[in-house]
Design a protein around this motif. Sequence first.
Motif, PDB file in Angstrom:
ATOM      1  N   VAL A  17       8.262  -5.721  18.806  1.00 13.90           N
ATOM      2  CA  VAL A  17       8.488  -5.915  16.958  1.00 13.90           C
ATOM      3  C   VAL A  17       7.104  -6.749  16.408  1.00 13.90           C
ATOM      4  CG1 VAL A  17      10.079  -6.842  15.386  1.00 13.90           C
ATOM      5  CG2 VAL A  17      10.971  -6.412  17.467  1.00 13.90           C
ATOM      6  N   TYR A  18       6.800  -7.474  17.125  1.00 14.62           N
ATOM      7  CA  TYR A  18       5.336  -7.889  16.100  1.00 14.62           C
ATOM      8  C   TYR A  18       4.595  -6.290  16.009  1.00 14.62           C
ATOM      9  CZ  TYR A  18       1.276 -10.478  15.825  1.00 14.62           C
ATOM     10  OH  TYR A  18       0.471 -11.025  14.670  1.00 14.62           O
ATOM     11  N   LEU A  19       4.139  -5.650  16.897  1.00 18.21           N
ATOM     12  CA  LEU A  19       3.323  -4.486  16.712  1.00 18.21           C
ATOM     13  C   LEU A  19       4.207  -3.525  15.261  1.00 18.21           C
ATOM     14  CD1 LEU A  19       0.885  -3.174  17.014  1.00 18.21           C
ATOM     15  CD2 LEU A  19       2.495  -1.923  19.482  1.00 18.21           C
ATOM     16  N   ALA A  20       5.217  -3.454  15.770  1.00 19.29           N
ATOM     17  CA  ALA A  20       6.253  -2.676  14.343  1.00 19.29           C
ATOM     18  C   ALA A  20       5.654  -3.391  13.823  1.00 19.29           C
ATOM     19  CB  ALA A  20       7.325  -2.693  14.669  1.00 19.29           C
ATOM     20  N   LEU A  21       6.052  -4.677  13.551  1.00 12.17           N
ATOM     21  CA  LEU A  21       5.727  -5.509  12.140  1.00 12.17           C
ATOM     22  C   LEU A  21       3.820  -5.369  11.595  1.00 12.17           C
ATOM     23  CD1 LEU A  21       8.281  -8.352  12.449  1.00 12.17           C
ATOM     24  CD2 LEU A  21       8.279  -5.608  10.567  1.00 12.17           C
ATOM     25  N   THR A  22       3.137  -5.754  12.412  1.00  8.51           N
ATOM     26  CA  THR A  22       1.530  -5.266  12.183  1.00  8.51           C
ATOM     27  C   THR A  22       1.071  -4.474  11.807  1.00  8.51           C
ATOM     28  OG1 THR A  22       1.593  -6.676  14.182  1.00  8.51           O
ATOM     29  CG2 THR A  22       1.447  -7.909  12.618  1.00  8.51           C
ATOM     30  N   ASN A  23       1.100  -3.649  12.780  1.00  5.44           N
ATOM     31  CA  ASN A  23       0.326  -2.730  13.066  1.00  5.44           C
ATOM     32  C   ASN A  23       1.040  -0.742  12.016  1.00  5.44           C
ATOM     33  OD1 ASN A  23      -0.090   0.051  14.009  1.00  5.44           O
ATOM     34  ND2 ASN A  23      -1.376  -1.260  15.618  1.00  5.44           N
ATOM     35  N   PRO A  24       0.102  -1.210  11.448  1.00  5.95           N
ATOM     36  CA  PRO A  24       0.202   0.424   9.813  1.00  5.95           C
ATOM     37  C   PRO A  24       0.094   1.181  10.521  1.00  5.95           C
ATOM     38  CG  PRO A  24      -2.618  -0.282  10.214  1.00  5.95           C
ATOM     39  CD  PRO A  24      -1.545  -1.805  11.176  1.00  5.95           C
ATOM     40  N   ILE A  25       0.335   2.260  11.948  1.00  5.94           N
ATOM     41  CA  ILE A  25       0.511   2.947  12.218  1.00  5.94           C
ATOM     42  C   ILE A  25       1.429   3.069  12.655  1.00  5.94           C
ATOM     43  CG2 ILE A  25      -0.288   5.074  14.676  1.00  5.94           C
ATOM     44  CD1 ILE A  25      -2.800   4.253  13.947  1.00  5.94           C
ATOM     45  N   GLU A  33       6.475   5.869   5.357  1.00  5.38           N
ATOM     46  CA  GLU A  33       6.267   5.062   4.678  1.00  5.38           C
ATOM     47  C   GLU A  33       4.282   5.125   5.160  1.00  5.38           C
ATOM     48  OE1 GLU A  33       6.851   6.202   1.432  1.00  5.38           O
ATOM     49  OE2 GLU A  33       8.648   6.350   1.451  1.00  5.38           O
ATOM     50  N   GLU A  34       3.557   5.194   4.517  1.00  2.00           N
ATOM     51  CA  GLU A  34       2.387   5.100   4.728  1.00  2.00           C
ATOM     52  C   GLU A  34       1.656   3.399   4.539  1.00  2.00           C
ATOM     53  OE1 GLU A  34      -0.646   6.196   6.096  1.00  2.00           O
ATOM     54  OE2 GLU A  34       0.158   8.317   6.204  1.00  2.00           O
ATOM     55  N   ALA A  35       1.038   2.595   4.829  1.00  2.00           N
ATOM     56  CA  ALA A  35       1.049   0.860   4.805  1.00  2.00           C
ATOM     57  C   ALA A  35      -0.561   0.715   5.416  1.00  2.00           C
ATOM     58  CB  ALA A  35       1.899   0.089   6.289  1.00  2.00           C
ATOM     59  N   VAL A  36      -0.629  -0.676   5.139  1.00  2.73           N
ATOM     60  CA  VAL A  36      -1.775  -1.154   4.574  1.00  2.73           C
ATOM     61  C   VAL A  36      -1.605  -2.622   5.160  1.00  2.73           C
ATOM     62  CG1 VAL A  36      -3.948  -1.823   3.267  1.00  2.73           C
ATOM     63  CG2 VAL A  36      -2.875   0.123   2.628  1.00  2.73           C
ATOM     64  N   MET A  37      -1.697  -2.857   6.492  1.00  5.03           N
ATOM     65  CA  MET A  37      -1.750  -4.191   7.260  1.00  5.03           C
ATOM     66  C   MET A  37      -2.580  -4.626   8.706  1.00  5.03           C
ATOM     67  SD  MET A  37       0.596  -6.195   7.902  1.00  5.03           S
ATOM     68  CE  MET A  37       2.332  -6.276   6.611  1.00  5.03           C
ATOM     69  N   SER A  38      -2.885  -5.435   8.602  1.00  8.73           N
ATOM     70  CA  SER A  38      -3.827  -6.461   9.033  1.00  8.73           C
ATOM     71  C   SER A  38      -3.339  -7.897   9.860  1.00  8.73           C
ATOM     72  CB  SER A  38      -5.526  -6.610   8.032  1.00  8.73           C
ATOM     73  OG  SER A  38      -5.958  -7.127   8.897  1.00  8.73           O
ATOM     74  N   SER A  43      -6.000 -11.093   4.668  1.00  8.19           N
ATOM     75  CA  SER A  43      -5.952  -9.711   4.123  1.00  8.19           C
ATOM     76  C   SER A  43      -4.754  -9.699   3.348  1.00  8.19           C
ATOM     77  CB  SER A  43      -5.615  -8.949   5.437  1.00  8.19           C
ATOM     78  OG  SER A  43      -4.488  -9.672   6.344  1.00  8.19           O
ATOM     79  N   GLU A  44      -4.936  -8.743   2.420  1.00  6.82           N
ATOM     80  CA  GLU A  44      -3.590  -7.964   1.849  1.00  6.82           C
ATOM     81  C   GLU A  44      -3.027  -7.063   2.714  1.00  6.82           C
ATOM     82  OE1 GLU A  44      -4.200  -7.765  -2.466  1.00  6.82           O
ATOM     83  OE2 GLU A  44      -4.867 -10.501  -2.713  1.00  6.82           O
ATOM     84  N   PHE A  45      -1.805  -6.979   2.460  1.00  5.67           N
ATOM     85  CA  PHE A  45      -1.031  -5.775   2.921  1.00  5.67           C
ATOM     86  C   PHE A  45      -0.468  -5.129   1.758  1.00  5.67           C
ATOM     87  CE2 PHE A  45       1.736  -9.691   2.851  1.00  5.67           C
ATOM     88  CZ  PHE A  45       3.274  -8.354   2.453  1.00  5.67           C
ATOM     89  N   SER A  46       0.374  -3.943   1.638  1.00  2.38           N
ATOM     90  CA  SER A  46       1.106  -2.791   0.553  1.00  2.38           C
ATOM     91  C   SER A  46       2.332  -2.020   1.405  1.00  2.38           C
ATOM     92  CB  SER A  46       0.231  -2.435   0.410  1.00  2.38           C
ATOM     93  OG  SER A  46       0.901  -1.683  -0.652  1.00  2.38           O
ATOM     94  N   LEU A  47       3.377  -2.105   1.666  1.00  2.00           N
ATOM     95  CA  LEU A  47       4.071  -1.249   1.924  1.00  2.00           C
ATOM     96  C   LEU A  47       4.995  -0.473   1.066  1.00  2.00           C
ATOM     97  CD1 LEU A  47       5.817  -4.865   4.689  1.00  2.00           C
ATOM     98  CD2 LEU A  47       4.247  -2.952   4.859  1.00  2.00           C
ATOM     99  N   TRP A  48       5.451   0.220   1.838  1.00  4.70           N
ATOM    100  CA  TRP A  48       6.618   1.343   0.525  1.00  4.70           C
ATOM    101  C   TRP A  48       5.950   1.275  -0.566  1.00  4.70           C
ATOM    102  CZ3 TRP A  48       9.494  -1.738   4.632  1.00  4.70           C
ATOM    103  CH2 TRP A  48      10.338  -1.017   4.981  1.00  4.70           C
ATOM    104  N   GLU A  49       4.750   2.514  -0.612  1.00 11.12           N
ATOM    105  CA  GLU A  49       4.240   2.697  -1.321  1.00 11.12           C
ATOM    106  C   GLU A  49       3.979   2.047  -2.570  1.00 11.12           C
ATOM    107  OE1 GLU A  49       6.377   6.134  -2.892  1.00 11.12           O
ATOM    108  OE2 GLU A  49       5.573   7.193  -1.273  1.00 11.12           O
TER     109      GLU A  49
END
Length: 126
Positions: A17-25, A33-38, A43-49
Amino acid sequence: MKEFSKYYIVSASPEEVYLALTNPITIHLWSGEEAVMSTEVGSEFSLWEGSICGKNLEFDENKKIVQQWYFGDQAEDSIVTIKLHPHKQGTSVELKHVNISDEDYDDIVEGWNGTYFQSLQEFYYD
């Protein structure tokens, strides 16, 4: 300002679950949807376009994620805390989202229940 708290059960280990919430792939796999996550603090993130954007504040690997979500010119930071607890069915996810504006509250709750965690639960459904 309002807050929303809820527990969700996900049929996967806290590590998954941690990986599913933190890994963009992995986020892309369950959200579609594509994700920006680190996992880099600050760091900044972006989910759901870009419909969810913010800053990562804290990580405790496989246990906790703390983020600031951006909502325009809101006076108080909207903070999301996700804690992962082992559970007999996989993981109990403890969500707390504070400082949600009154006008955004219903949409945020629907997003958590009907999109975010429903998609994650369906991805790991046995």
